[in-house]
Design an enzyme around this catalytic site. Structure first.
Site, PDB file in Angstrom:
ATOM      1  CG  PHE A   1       8.187  17.117  22.378  1.00 35.17           C
ATOM      2  CD1 PHE A   1       7.663  17.851  21.322  1.00 35.17           C
ATOM      3  CD2 PHE A   1       7.408  16.950  23.516  1.00 35.17           C
ATOM      4  CE1 PHE A   1       6.396  18.401  21.397  1.00 35.17           C
ATOM      5  CE2 PHE A   1       6.134  17.495  23.591  1.00 35.17           C
ATOM      6  CZ  PHE A   1       5.624  18.220  22.531  1.00 35.17           C
TER       7      PHE A   1
ATOM      8  CE  LYS B   1       3.659  12.973  27.377  1.00 34.48           C
ATOM      9  NZ  LYS B   1       4.735  13.852  26.940  1.00 34.48           N
TER      10      LYS B   1
ATOM     11  CG  ASP C   1      11.269  17.146  29.574  1.00 37.30           C
ATOM     12  OD1 ASP C   1      10.526  16.358  30.197  1.00 37.30           O
ATOM     13  OD2 ASP C   1      10.892  17.816  28.600  1.00 37.30           O
TER      14      ASP C   1
HETATM   15  C1  PLP Z   1       4.811  15.253  26.611  1.00 42.26           C
HETATM   16  C2  PLP Z   1       6.110  15.911  26.898  1.00 42.26           C
HETATM   17  C3  PLP Z   1       6.178  17.280  27.197  1.00 42.26           C
HETATM   18  C4  PLP Z   1       4.985  18.185  27.149  1.00 42.26           C
HETATM   19  O1  PLP Z   1       3.998  17.856  28.069  1.00 42.26           O
HETATM   20  P1  PLP Z   1       2.519  18.492  27.920  1.00 42.26           P
HETATM   21  O2  PLP Z   1       1.819  17.997  29.147  1.00 42.26           O
HETATM   22  O3  PLP Z   1       1.933  17.972  26.644  1.00 42.26           O
HETATM   23  O4  PLP Z   1       2.684  19.965  27.900  1.00 42.26           O
HETATM   24  C5  PLP Z   1       7.430  17.801  27.499  1.00 42.26           C
HETATM   25  N1  PLP Z   1       8.526  17.049  27.517  1.00 42.26           N
HETATM   26  C6  PLP Z   1       8.493  15.744  27.236  1.00 42.26           C
HETATM   27  C7  PLP Z   1       9.753  14.935  27.288  1.00 42.26           C
HETATM   28  C8  PLP Z   1       7.288  15.123  26.903  1.00 42.26           C
HETATM   29  O5  PLP Z   1       7.267  13.815  26.593  1.00 42.26           O
END
Ligand code: PLP
Length: 392
Positions: A128, A244, A215
């Site tokens: 994701f 986050k 990420d």
């Molecule tokens: C939540 C998340 C995103 C996206 O972040 P947003 O602030 O919602 O755009 C991308 N990568 C990972 C691993 C995430 O947990």
């Protein structure tokens, strides 16, 4: 709820108006234990006094100017993050998806710099990375992509947790220039790769001249027991994305880079109106202070171990529990059947949890969770899981 909001979320029937630490109070005055932290955002808990003080002071001084001027707090935050992550330069934005967009743009510049006209990024099954067009294309979940075709070109999907599978696929993909990967998959179901995976990816990227882009949007900011999850394996990426937990709820994202990746953007090649504004940076600096002074990553490590041990013990004889796994305070309990109903059942008990990948109960409690709150979480959730598996 009113009909004036686009129905992008199936919202639970509760609205919160106040928080303190791991507690949230709803509009009827009822108290809930938050084992989700707004999906790994409020790592320091709600209404943390240090973040509140930083925000109030900065709001009274200066909220926004523009990235066409110098921003002292952004420079401070960039330096702090780079020193902590062993990176060299930072770009600030407002969300995780935007941080990954910056990373993907860096990968493409890296490709063009190497004479590759149509560069590709390797991305994982089950990943994701966000909801913008490029990041939903990078995401390994058809449900998130469906309806938004045409998707963005330039991504190659590979299995997660298997560096040799990537190496085999790479043999037929001469235009690969980067790998974008989560150290632990969050939305994908708290998938922990085998030990040595990140190091193997690092070695492969070095051999091929690819950028390793981690990420750490969900895994970062102490959640897994180290400030950044890659530090468990002492692997240095070329690019790291954060969001986050970085602002404890104030929207801020960051794309950090080192080496060749740190020199790819030049004036005009990327930007953001709000990114790295004084208010957001003041929150993130306060978060970094608290993480360090209270040694919260270490707390996440020990409490996470305790929670996994407790859950394994309490669920070991329960048919239908497939696995209890995770690292630090990023914990998944996988069941053998879809279990989204558990979220509402927990809410009725005053407990906030999440279910992801259909079958995985996901726990992302704040790093300030106490031992008593951990015990309450286990005491509330295990009977719910037992009952759910009996009656469904
Ligand atoms: C939540 C998340 C995103 C996206 O972040 P947003 O602030 O919602 O755009 C991308 N990568 C990972 C691993 C995430 O947990």
């Amino acid at each position: 709820m009113t009909g004036f909001l686009m129905s992008t979320y199936k919202r639970l029937p509760v609205t919160f108006e106040r928080g303190e630490g791991a507690w949230l109070w709803d509009t009827s005055g009822r108290r809930h234990l938050d084992a989700l932290s707004g999906i790994a955002v409020a790592g320091l808990g709600h209404a943390h006094p240090a973040v509140q003080a930083a925000l109030c002071a900065q709001a009274g001084r200066l909220v926004h100017t523009s990235n066409v001027y110098g921003i002292a707090l952004q420079e401070q935050l960039g330096e702090r993050l780079c020193r902590l992550a062993d990176m060299e330069r930072a770009f600030f934005c407002n969300s995780g998806a935007e941080a990954n967009e910056a990373a993907i743009k860096l990968a493409r510049l890296h490709g063009h710099a190497r004479g590759i006209a149509m560069p590709k990024v390797a991305v994982m099954e089950g990943s994701f990375h966000g909801r913008t067009l490029a990041t939903l294309t990078a995401t390994g979940n058809r449900k998130i992509q469906a309806g938004f075709e045409p998707l963005v070109e330039g991504f190659v999907r590979v299995p997660y947790g298997d560096a040799s599978a990537l190496e085999a696929i790479a043999a037929g993909e001469p235009d690969l220039v980067a790998v974008l990967v989560e150290p632990i998959q969050g939305e994908g179901g708290i998938n922990v790769p085998p030990p040595g995976y990140l190091a193997a990816l690092r070695a492969l990227c070095d051999r091929q001249g690819w950028l390793l882009m981690l990420d750490e949007i969900q895994t970062g900011m102490g959640r897994t027991g180290r400030l950044f999850a890659c530090q468990h394996e002492e692997v240095l990426p070329d690019v790291m994305t954060l969001a986050k937990g970085l602002g404890n709820g104030v929207p801020i994202g960051a794309c950090l880079a080192r080496g060749v990746a740190a020199e790819l953007f030049g004036p005009g090649s990327h930007g953001s109106t709000f990114g790295g504004n004084p208010l957001a940076c003041s929150a993130a600096l306060a978060v970094l202070d608290v993480l360090a002074t209270e040694d919260l990553p270490a707390r996440a490590a020990t409490l996470g171990d305790d929670l996994v041990t407790l859950f394994r013990h309490r669920l070991q004889d329960v048919a239908g529990v497939v696995a209890v796994r995770g690292r630090g305070l990023m914990i998944g309990i996988e069941l053998d059947r879809p279990c989204a109903d558990l979220v509402g059942q927990a809410l009725a008990e005053g407990l906030l949890i999440n279910v992801t990948a259909d079958k995985v109960v996901r726990l992302l409690p704040p790093l300030v969770f106490t031992d008593e709150q951990a015990q309450l979480l286990v005491d509330t959730l295990t009977p719910l899981i037992r009952h759910f598996l009996h009656q469904s």
